[in-house]
Design a protein around this motif. Structure first.
Motif, mmCIF file in Angstrom:
data_model
loop_
_atom_site.group_PDB
_atom_site.id
_atom_site.type_symbol
_atom_site.label_atom_id
_atom_site.label_comp_id
_atom_site.label_asym_id
_atom_site.label_seq_id
_atom_site.Cartn_x
_atom_site.Cartn_y
_atom_site.Cartn_z
ATOM 1 N N VAL A 9 -55.631 20.672 2.371
ATOM 2 C CA VAL A 9 -55.772 20.337 3.792
ATOM 3 C C VAL A 9 -55.638 21.580 4.657
ATOM 4 O O VAL A 9 -56.457 21.832 5.554
ATOM 5 N N VAL A 10 -54.627 22.386 4.382
ATOM 6 C CA VAL A 10 -54.429 23.612 5.173
ATOM 7 C C VAL A 10 -55.608 24.556 4.980
ATOM 8 O O VAL A 10 -56.111 25.155 5.931
ATOM 9 N N SER A 15 -60.116 27.351 7.116
ATOM 10 C CA SER A 15 -61.458 27.853 6.774
ATOM 11 C C SER A 15 -62.520 27.346 7.735
ATOM 12 O O SER A 15 -63.368 28.112 8.201
ATOM 13 N N VAL A 16 -62.488 26.061 8.035
ATOM 14 C CA VAL A 16 -63.471 25.496 8.962
ATOM 15 C C VAL A 16 -63.245 26.072 10.361
ATOM 16 O O VAL A 16 -64.205 26.438 11.056
ATOM 17 N N GLY A 17 -61.990 26.182 10.770
ATOM 18 C CA GLY A 17 -61.702 26.776 12.078
ATOM 19 C C GLY A 17 -62.197 28.211 12.184
ATOM 20 O O GLY A 17 -62.798 28.614 13.186
ATOM 21 N N GLY A 79 -46.031 29.026 -4.319
ATOM 22 C CA GLY A 79 -47.345 28.739 -4.896
ATOM 23 C C GLY A 79 -48.351 28.310 -3.835
ATOM 24 O O GLY A 79 -49.535 28.644 -3.908
ATOM 25 N N LEU A 80 -47.854 27.553 -2.843
ATOM 26 C CA LEU A 80 -48.713 27.119 -1.744
ATOM 27 C C LEU A 80 -49.253 28.324 -0.984
ATOM 28 O O LEU A 80 -50.456 28.433 -0.733
ATOM 29 N N PHE A 81 -48.360 29.251 -0.628
ATOM 30 C CA PHE A 81 -48.797 30.431 0.116
ATOM 31 C C PHE A 81 -49.704 31.338 -0.721
ATOM 32 O O PHE A 81 -50.672 31.900 -0.211
ATOM 33 N N SER A 85 -53.475 32.170 0.323
ATOM 34 C CA SER A 85 -53.849 33.548 0.616
ATOM 35 C C SER A 85 -55.067 33.983 -0.189
ATOM 36 O O SER A 85 -55.949 34.660 0.330
ATOM 37 N N VAL A 86 -55.134 33.574 -1.442
ATOM 38 C CA VAL A 86 -56.293 33.933 -2.265
ATOM 39 C C VAL A 86 -57.546 33.254 -1.737
ATOM 40 O O VAL A 86 -58.584 33.885 -1.530
#
Length: 151
Positions: A9-10, A15-17, A79-81, A85-86
């Protein structure tokens, strides 16, 4: 909710923004450049600009959608960050490469147009003649002749 879903979701929101922001910025600021490339034809510049924006959205949003999946589950905040980031780094690199490719192609078109405009030979001044060849006033003296021969 699973952290992998949160990462999705993030990732999609950012990415769309970013894609929308970059497309609007390039469209707004690239219009002047396109008008110059197209020799001041504003209507054609607007049409080409719109087509470039649509293509930009299709390619980038398609890439964002294809790059969504993740092989490993996200287990913690670290792991989320790392996953975000990748993924966002790759999306930003693709956006940058596409922008540079568009500018390169448009600059090549612009340079070709400038070169074509610059190849028109200049018009010689009116009433100018080569010394000694004559002209509107008739044959003139030869400035390179020696005074002894007069020729």
């Amino acid at each position: 909710m699973d952290l992998t879903v949160v990462a999705y979701v993030v990732y999609l929101l950012i990415s769309v923004g970013l894609t929308v922001w970059v497309a609007r910025t390039l469209s707004r600021n690239g219009r002047v450049f396109l008008a110059d490339v197209l020799h001041g034809n504003e209507k054609l510049a607007d049409a080409v600009n719109h087509l470039l924006v649509v293509g930009f959205y299709l390619v980038n949003l398609g890439f964002v959608a294809l790059y969504l999946s993740q092989d490993e589950a996200v287990l913690d905040a670290r792991g989320l960050f790392e996953a975000l980031s990748v993924k966002l780094g790759v999306v930003l690199l693709v956006l940058g490469v596409m922008h540079l490719a568009n500018v390169y192609v448009l600059n090549r078109i612009r340079r070709r147009g400038v070169m074509e405009r610059g190849q028109v030979p200049p018009v010689p001044p009116q009433g100018w003649t080569v010394p000694g060849k004559g002209g509107p006033q008739g044959p003139g003296p030869n400035p390179w002749a020696t005074p002894a021969t007069g020729a």
